[in-house]
Design a protein around this motif. Structure first.
Motif, PDB file in Angstrom:
ATOM      1  N   PRO A  60       0.843  -1.207   0.000  1.00 19.12           N
ATOM      2  CA  PRO A  60       0.000   0.000   0.000  1.00 19.12           C
ATOM      3  C   PRO A  60       0.876   1.253   0.000  1.00 19.12           C
ATOM      4  N   VAL A  61       1.543   1.532  -1.118  1.00 20.81           N
ATOM      5  CA  VAL A  61       2.559   2.587  -1.176  1.00 20.81           C
ATOM      6  C   VAL A  61       1.981   3.939  -0.772  1.00 20.81           C
ATOM      7  N   LEU A  62       0.865   4.285  -1.371  1.00 18.02           N
ATOM      8  CA  LEU A  62       0.120   5.471  -0.953  1.00 18.02           C
ATOM      9  C   LEU A  62      -1.104   4.995  -0.176  1.00 18.02           C
ATOM     10  N   ASP A  63      -1.794   5.886   0.468  1.00 16.02           N
ATOM     11  CA  ASP A  63      -2.906   5.443   1.312  1.00 16.02           C
ATOM     12  C   ASP A  63      -4.218   5.316   0.549  1.00 16.02           C
ATOM     13  N   TYR A  64      -4.148   5.156  -0.775  1.00 16.48           N
ATOM     14  CA  TYR A  64      -5.359   5.037  -1.562  1.00 16.48           C
ATOM     15  C   TYR A  64      -6.172   3.807  -1.126  1.00 16.48           C
ATOM     16  N   GLY A  65      -7.434   4.018  -0.808  1.00 17.93           N
ATOM     17  CA  GLY A  65      -8.348   2.923  -0.501  1.00 17.93           C
ATOM     18  C   GLY A  65      -8.365   2.473   0.936  1.00 17.93           C
ATOM     19  N   LEU A  66      -7.375   2.828   1.713  1.00 20.61           N
ATOM     20  CA  LEU A  66      -7.310   2.338   3.090  1.00 20.61           C
ATOM     21  C   LEU A  66      -8.435   2.893   3.952  1.00 20.61           C
TER      22      LEU A  66
ATOM     23  N   SER B 110       5.785   4.237   1.882  1.00 16.39           N
ATOM     24  CA  SER B 110       4.455   3.894   2.400  1.00 16.39           C
ATOM     25  C   SER B 110       4.334   4.234   3.881  1.00 16.39           C
ATOM     26  N   LYS B 111       5.423   4.035   4.629  1.00 14.76           N
ATOM     27  CA  LYS B 111       5.385   4.352   6.057  1.00 14.76           C
ATOM     28  C   LYS B 111       5.118   5.837   6.278  1.00 14.76           C
ATOM     29  N   GLN B 112       5.726   6.689   5.464  1.00 13.23           N
ATOM     30  CA  GLN B 112       5.499   8.135   5.573  1.00 13.23           C
ATOM     31  C   GLN B 112       4.030   8.481   5.334  1.00 13.23           C
ATOM     32  N   ASN B 113       3.415   7.827   4.357  1.00 18.55           N
ATOM     33  CA  ASN B 113       2.030   8.125   4.012  1.00 18.55           C
ATOM     34  C   ASN B 113       1.040   7.490   4.975  1.00 18.55           C
TER      35      ASN B 113
ATOM     36  N   GLY C  82      -5.989   2.716  15.105  1.00 16.16           N
ATOM     37  CA  GLY C  82      -5.621   1.332  15.418  1.00 16.16           C
ATOM     38  C   GLY C  82      -6.168   0.274  14.486  1.00 16.16           C
ATOM     39  N   LEU C  83      -6.867   0.669  13.413  1.00 22.28           N
ATOM     40  CA  LEU C  83      -7.390  -0.320  12.471  1.00 22.28           C
ATOM     41  C   LEU C  83      -6.328  -0.807  11.488  1.00 22.28           C
ATOM     42  N   LEU C  84      -5.221  -0.083  11.398  1.00 21.62           N
ATOM     43  CA  LEU C  84      -4.133  -0.449  10.492  1.00 21.62           C
ATOM     44  C   LEU C  84      -2.833  -0.573  11.269  1.00 21.62           C
ATOM     45  N   HIS C  85      -2.125  -1.674  11.042  1.00 23.97           N
ATOM     46  CA  HIS C  85      -0.790  -1.867  11.605  1.00 23.97           C
ATOM     47  C   HIS C  85       0.207  -1.990  10.453  1.00 23.97           C
ATOM     48  N   ILE C  86       1.367  -1.422  10.628  1.00 23.45           N
ATOM     49  CA  ILE C  86       2.421  -1.506   9.612  1.00 23.45           C
ATOM     50  C   ILE C  86       3.442  -2.550  10.069  1.00 23.45           C
TER      51      ILE C  86
END
Length: 535
Positions: free
Chosen positions: A55-61, A87-90, A100-104
């Motif tokens: 998920p390079v950019l946050d599109y769709g997340l 991706s981490k930056q975005n 908290g719904l997304l973890h990297i």
């Protein structure tokens, strides 16, 4: 001039795309369209883990997070280092990350994700979504990661079913065995060649050769419980007999075999009826059947020793123990009877415990032959390593594959059996074994753990009594304080509830607590009985 080895943003009519290594990771015209179409068509069930690949950019997340039902989580997975940093930056700026719904997942942790899946929660299923063309740099890795994660979740629930069925029995046996564990010997160190004898059909011929060549006095023999009576028929004495089984029926495999073995190798959760066999040295090891604080405390305090992963099969346990007790990796370990398969009409070697059980129950209508085993819906045929038609089951083949996974890089591990499932072991024969001039005696030492175990049991009795009082007596504490005290105690005594269908986590619902309350008296009585036997 852009560096092709660095990802950079490319402006389009409807937002930004990313170009990296001469490839556009999103459409040059409408970067968001494809991933939004995928998300809009998704139907996600509760308790689902979503692997978000590249998920390079946050599109769709954000759109995906808004569709999530209860107990769902998104894990951002990126294998390419340059894309991971971008991706981490975005992603760290997105709302779904902040709530908290997304973890990297860090790159170093990606490969071990299936092993640590419960760290993120308890899920019933997994799905994967390719968020960008970054997946094309490591397609096999991402596919394998998803498959292993999905299988890990499925295996976790299979283990849960086993705990629901046998968890109470495991904990009961462990507590009953504590007085015997206090007198346990330590695992010895052996410099003789070691032979593992399983109960598969191939073991009988090898044992006959050993008897004919009088080799039993030159090799250290470790025999699984189901094979003991077969050795008794051949008058072959073994050095160690292993009992892993928690159910008392396995005690019959030891009937009339006391003169055949010297030392018992016992799981801490094995049936106490075997550990109480008189005039035999006992060495206890620990099958870590669940990840629980009370088991970890016993291991950290050296009450339980030699912890082993939950391998399931006594044959795998035997090989693991053999590799632990050999002096070094130069000591060879040979296996026979670990066939994980059977021929038509049979399931185990003639004279083994299961073979005797089948023969003793045979009638004119119910023959001692076991043709039903190879025609069972769960059975499948295959051509074994000696070009023979054999049969296996889903469970047996799973153990065989687990054997290959666990022992694939163990040095000096050989197979003597020409039949059965191919375990990727180097084939050998009795003529190839280089015996010592004189069989060395196993050096064993005994440790007295009586006081340590007494203190542990007293602590458990006190904690259970306190918990019982919290359930039954009035207290001036607030409901929140009371719940916290109950939670803290339950968190250290998982044996009270790990066998509940919902016992994989603590619940303070009244229904859950009512069931815990019933278990308190049962385990209090068990601990008191063990303490009385120690005094």
């Amino acid at each position: 001039m852009h560096d092709e080895n660095k990802p950079f943003l490319v402006e389009t009519r409807e937002g930004f795309s990313v170009q990296y290594k001469q490839k556009f990771l999103y459409s040059k015209y409408s970067p968001k369209k494809n991933i939004l179409n995928i998300i809009n068509n998704l139907h996600i069930l509760p308790d689902t883990l979503i692997l978000c690949f590249s998920p390079v950019l946050d599109y769709g997340l954000q759109e995906l997070s808004e569709k999530l039902p209860s107990n769902c989580l998104m894990l951002a997975c990126e294998k390419e280092p340059e894309l991971f940093e971008l991706s981490k930056q975005n992603l760290t700026q997105s709302d779904c990350y902040k709530n908290g719904l997304l973890h990297i997942i860090n790159i170093a942790e990606l490969s071990d994700l299936p092993l640590n899946i419960t760290k993120y929660g308890f899920f019933k299923r997994a799905i994967s979504i390719d968020f960008s063309a970054g997946v094309s740099f490591y397609p096999d890795f991402y596919n394998e990661l998803f498959c292993k994660t999905r299988d890990a979740i499925a295996q976790w629930w299979k283990n849960r079913i086993t705990l629901v069925k046998f968890g109470r029995k495991y904990s009961t046996n462990l507590i009953k065995n504590l007085p015997q564990i206090s007198k346990s010997y330590e695992l010895p160190k052996i410099d003789n060649p070691i032979l593992i004898v399983g109960a598969g059909e191939s073991s009988l011929q090898i044992l006959k050769e050993i008897k004919h060549k009088q080799l039993e006095s030159k090799i250290t023999i470790i025999c699984v419980d189901a094979s003991l009576q077969m050795l008794s028929d051949l008058n072959i004495k073994c050095d160690f007999a292993i009992c892993e089984e928690a159910q008392s029926v396995i005690a019959r495999a030891f009937t009339g075999t006391q003169d055949i073995y010297d030392t018992l190798l016992l799981s801490a959760t094995s049936t106490p009826s075997v550990s109480h066999i008189k005039n035999k040295k006992s060495i206890f090891y620990t099958s870590v059947y669940t990840d629980a604080n009370f088991l970890n405390d016993l291991i950290e305090n050296k009450i339980l020793e030699s912890p082993l992963p939950p391998l399931g099969s006594v044959g795998l346990i035997a090989v693991k123990l053999a590799c632990m007790i050999r002096e070094d990796e130069n000591v060879p370990v040979y296996v026979t009877g670990l066939d994980f398969s059977f021929s038509r009409g049979f399931t185990h070697a003639t004279g083994s415990f299961h073979d005797r059980q089948r023969r003793s129950s045979s009638t004119k209508i119910n023959s001692f032959t076991a043709f039903n085993a190879c025609f069972n819906y769960n059975a499948s045929s295959f051509i074994d390593k000696n070009a023979h038609l054999m049969y296996t089951t889903q469970n047996l083949s799973m153990y065989a594959e687990l054997f290959k996974y666990v022992f694939y890089n163990f040095p000096n591990l050989y197979c003597l059996s020409k039949e059965g499932y191919d375990l990727n072991l180097q084939m050998s024969s009795l003529d190839d074994i280089k015996f010592n001039e004189k069989k060395s005696e196993a050096s064993e030492s005994k440790t007295d753990k009586s006081e340590k175990i007494k203190n542990y049991i007293k602590f458990q009795i006190e904690a259970l009594t306190t918990l019982k009082e919290l359930f039954t007596e009035k207290t001036e504490s607030s409901k929140e304080e009371l719940n916290q005290k109950i939670y803290d105690l339950l968190n250290k005594m998982e044996y009270l509830y790990l066998h509940f269908p919902d016992g994989y986590k603590i619940s303070l619902n009244q229904d859950f607590l009512n069931r815990v309350r019933v278990e308190i008296d049962y385990f209090l009585n068990l601990f008191q009985q063990s303490l009385n036997r120690l005094n």
